[in-house]
Motif scaffolding. Structure first.
Motif: not given
Lengths: 648, 110
Positions: A10-29
């Motif tokens: 559960l933690i793994l999925i949570l962190f992977a999802g959050t990490g990917a979303a944050v990285s994509i968003l921050s990379a774009r901005s």
């Protein structure tokens, strides 16, 4: 730790999802903001150089020009700067060592169009050199040339990657911390549960017999773990207490039930041992043909019969039926039966006297208000005269000269009803060959499936039919007829019957053969010869003789083979008597106690392969003989075999 | 107790005359198991003159029948007298052994 594995996923999925979303968003901005920053920076640099280098360029002071543009390369993100003149010729640049061909291509358009107004910004993909934001600023509206500034897009990408990498590292660190925390938390929850589960498993193997043995770690759980786990442990502990209580209660109840059952069985045995069961009871009294039978409906019953000689000449006999059934009735029966024996004697030798006395004994302190119906008679064995008294019992049947009739009652009340009641006597005389038939209502009130009674009339008719038979056969036929009538309906009351036949004072004794045999197999042939002579002399049919010979062969060879543990000689007594209808054989041996009636039944249905070798002898005897009786007398086995001629 | 043997083709016919009781059963057992060890596996027991058999005698017959079955031989018993027939019926032996009325019938079974 299955719970932990789940948490981990559960933690793994949570962190992977959050990490990917944050990285994509921050990379774009980051990309957007850096791009626009670079673009305006590039524009400002290009404009600045263009404004400040007009003089230098007009003076063709190229060295100064080079010096000016060189200093801009220090600025972050600036990839190159070069200046072209009005002809499109690069006059100063920061490339090392020469201007690449791709860059010359960027300059050329401006050369042909001559003057240019304002800044131009384009994106340039220069292959191996990389991608750039290329800003061109005209010097003196293009008259003096153009300034070109390239901002490195690769730098932006690098910036983005670095940022994303930082973020991911941070996320990883947070993930590891979260996993650590989860591990500890899950452990705190799971460990007591695991312990409880292990404990439960050990419980299932426990018999709850000994005292409670709850481990300390379980006992301390409710204090250590508040909340659900503590409550669970608490429930477990109280459950075990309840279970143990339950099991111990159950054991007590079962033991009590078993005790009662075995006590009832013992009671039945005691009760049965109270009534005489070996017939003929007085073999030396040829004038008597006495037989009786009691079949209990339940483990213990309230019927009884008894007989004994008051003196040499007078036989006292009785049959009785205690009101009610089961244990109370049987206790009362035992009381009555004991008193009956104690009451009669030389000083009280009439049926009337005995029942009067018995009634007074029973009526006194009869708190349970139970009563007994009884018929008592005293037979004068010399005359056949019977003095009798009937205390509320079923009137017996009497068979006089072959005619069955009911013996009129004396109209007296049952024993135990009224103290000091005056009972009356009746009298009757039996001639040789006559019989008196006593019975209890278990016979006449035996029911069939249609709820109808066996009845006195059916009994009377049956007795008429079997007239002339021995007392034993009269009872056997009656019991068979009652069974046939009942058609499997369970017996609801004790069935008791006593038949007294009188043969006359001068009755001849039956022919008897008494043989003493040694414990050797060869003795059997000697017995067979004697038996053959005896049978021939008294007209015992061949087939009856055969069955007797075979049965004694089986019995005696069994005694010889299994009866003795020593090597010494023993004597086996065999007494054969023939009354014209029936042969009675008594076998007395002083071997080990052995009751052939209790031997397991042989299975004669089995096939050749399944057949055990042996075990058939007892089966043969059971089938060949009509009746077997066994008793152990101190150190002697007494086996009584009976059979008569068979038609088939 | 008289025991006589006759060979009829491959079949050994054994006549048992007299009585098989506790004493004579041993003789019968010795005679019959002797035949078995000589390799006889087709046997007819003729009980025409047998007037008596007890459980020990039955045991001998059962032993012989079981051994013949083991070597895939055959045992036929014929001409039972009434008393012996009764014993066979009571003990269920009539059902598990091959019992026929005449010696000819017994021989015809081989």
């Amino acid at each position: 730790m299955r719970l932990f594995t789940k948490t981990l996923i559960l933690i793994l999925i949570l962190f992977a999802g959050t990490g990917a979303a944050v990285s994509i968003l921050s990379a774009r901005s980051l990309h957007d903001s850096l791009s626009s920053e670079f673009q305006s920076k590039g524009q400002a640099i290009a404009q600045g150089i263009a404004d400040s280098s007009t003089e230098i360029l007009l003076n063709r002071n190229l060295a100064t020009m080079q010096a000016v543009i060189d200093q801009f390369t220090q600025i972050r993100g600036v990839a190159y700067v070069f200046v072209s003149d009005a002809e499109g010729e690069v006059v100063a640049h920061t490339f090392v060592p020469i201007v690449p061909a791709e860059m010359n291509a960027l300059v050329r358009p401006y050369a042909h169009h001559g003057t240019m107004a304002g800044l131009r910004t384009t994106r340039v993909d220069a292959g191996a050199l990389g991608s750039f934001i290329h800003v061109s600023a005209p010097i003196l509206a293009g008259v003096a040339g153009n300034v070109h500034v390239g901002m490195d897009l690769g730098y932006i990408e690098q910036q983005i990657w670095e940022t994303v990498l930082d973020q991911q590292l941070l996320m990883l660190a947070m993930f590891l911390i979260a996993v650590g925390i989860a591990y500890i938390a899950v452990n705190r929850i799971v460990q007591p549960i695991t312990r409880l589960a292990g404990y439960t498993q050990s419980l299932s193997a426990e018999a709850f017999e000994s005292g409670l043995d709850i481990p300390d770690d379980i006992l301390s759980l409710p204090q250590k773990q508040r909340g659900e786990i503590g409550e669970l442990a608490d429930s477990f502990i109280s459950m075990e207490h309840i279970l143990q209580q339950y099991v111990s209660d159950l054991k007590d109840t079962t033991a009590a039930k078993q005790r009662i059952e075995s006590e009832l069985n013992i009671a039945h045995e005691i009760q049965m041992s109270m009534i005489p069961k070996i017939f003929p009871p007085f073999p030396e009294r040829r004038e008597l043909d006495l037989h009786a039978k009691l079949i209990s409906a339940r483990e213990v019953g309230g019927d009884f019969y008894d007989f004994y000689f008051i003196d040499e000449r007078h036989l006292c006999f009785a049959i009785g039926d205690v009101s009610g059934k089961g244990v109370p009735a049987s206790l009362f029966m035992a009381l009555t039966k004991t008193l009956f024996r104690a009451t009669g004697g030389p000083r009280n030798s009439t049926a009337r006297g005995i029942l009067t006395h018995l009634n007074n004994e029973i009526s006194r302190d009869n708190a349970s208000c139970m009563f007994v119906t009884a018929f008592c008679g005293v037979l004068d064995t010399e005359t056949g005269e019977i003095e009798f008294c009937n205390a509320g019992h079923n009137p017996p049947f009497v068979i006089l000269r072959g005619e069955v009739s009911e013996l009129p009652g004396t109209g007296d009340v049952a024993l135990g009803v009224m103290e000091d009641f005056e009972y009356r006597s009746g009298s009757l005389r039996l001639a040789p060959g006559d019989q008196l038939v006593l019975f209890t209502d278990g016979i006449t009130e035996a029911m069939n499936g249609d709820d109808s009674f066996y009845s006195e009339s059916r009994l009377s008719a049956l007795l008429q039919k079997v007239e002339g038979e021995s007392s034993r056969n009269v009872i056997r036929h009656t019991v068979e007829d009652v069974r046939e009538f009942a058609q499997g309906t369970p017996q609801s009351d004790d069935i008791t019957m006593l038949v007294l036949g009188y043969r006359g004072a001068n009755a001849e004794s039956h022919p008897t053969l008494a043989v003493e045999l040694a414990n050797r197999n060869t003795e059997l042939q000697r017995f067979n010869r004697l038996m053959e002579d005896f049978g021939a002399k008294h007209g015992i049919p061949e087939e009856t003789q055969f069955r007797i010979r075979l049965s004694l062969d089986e019995i005696l060879s069994n005694v010889v083979r299994h009866g003795y543990e020593d090597e010494s000689d023993h004597v086996i007594n065999v007494i054969v008597s023939w009354d014209g209808h029936e042969v009675t054989i008594e076998v007395h041996d002083d071997g080990k106690p052995f009751n052939p009636l209790e031997a397991p039944e042989a299975d004669t249905e089995k096939s050749l392969e399944e057949r055990a070798i042996g075990g058939l002898g007892i089966h043969l005897v059971r089938t060949m003989m009509d009746e077997l009786d066994y008793r152990r007398e101190i150190d002697t086995n007494v086996l009584i075999l009976r059979t008569g001629p068979r038609d088939d | 107790m008289e025991i006589t043997f006759t060979d009829v083709g491959p079949v050994k016919v054994v006549r048992l005359d007299g009585m098989i009781d506790t004493v004579t059963a041993a003789d019968v057992e010795a005679a019959l198991t002797g035949l078995l060890s000589d390799g006889v596996n087709n046997m007819v027991l003729n009980f025409e003159k047998l007037t008596y058999i007890n459980s020990i005698g039955l045991r001998v017959i059962l032993v012989v029948a079981k051994q013949l079955k083991r070597v895939e031989g055959q045992l036929q018993i014929c001409s039972l007298t009434d008393p012996v027939q009764e014993v066979f019926d009571i003990t269920g032996f009539s059902g598990i052994l091959n019992v026929v009325e005449t010696e000819d019938q017994a021989l015809a079974a081989f």
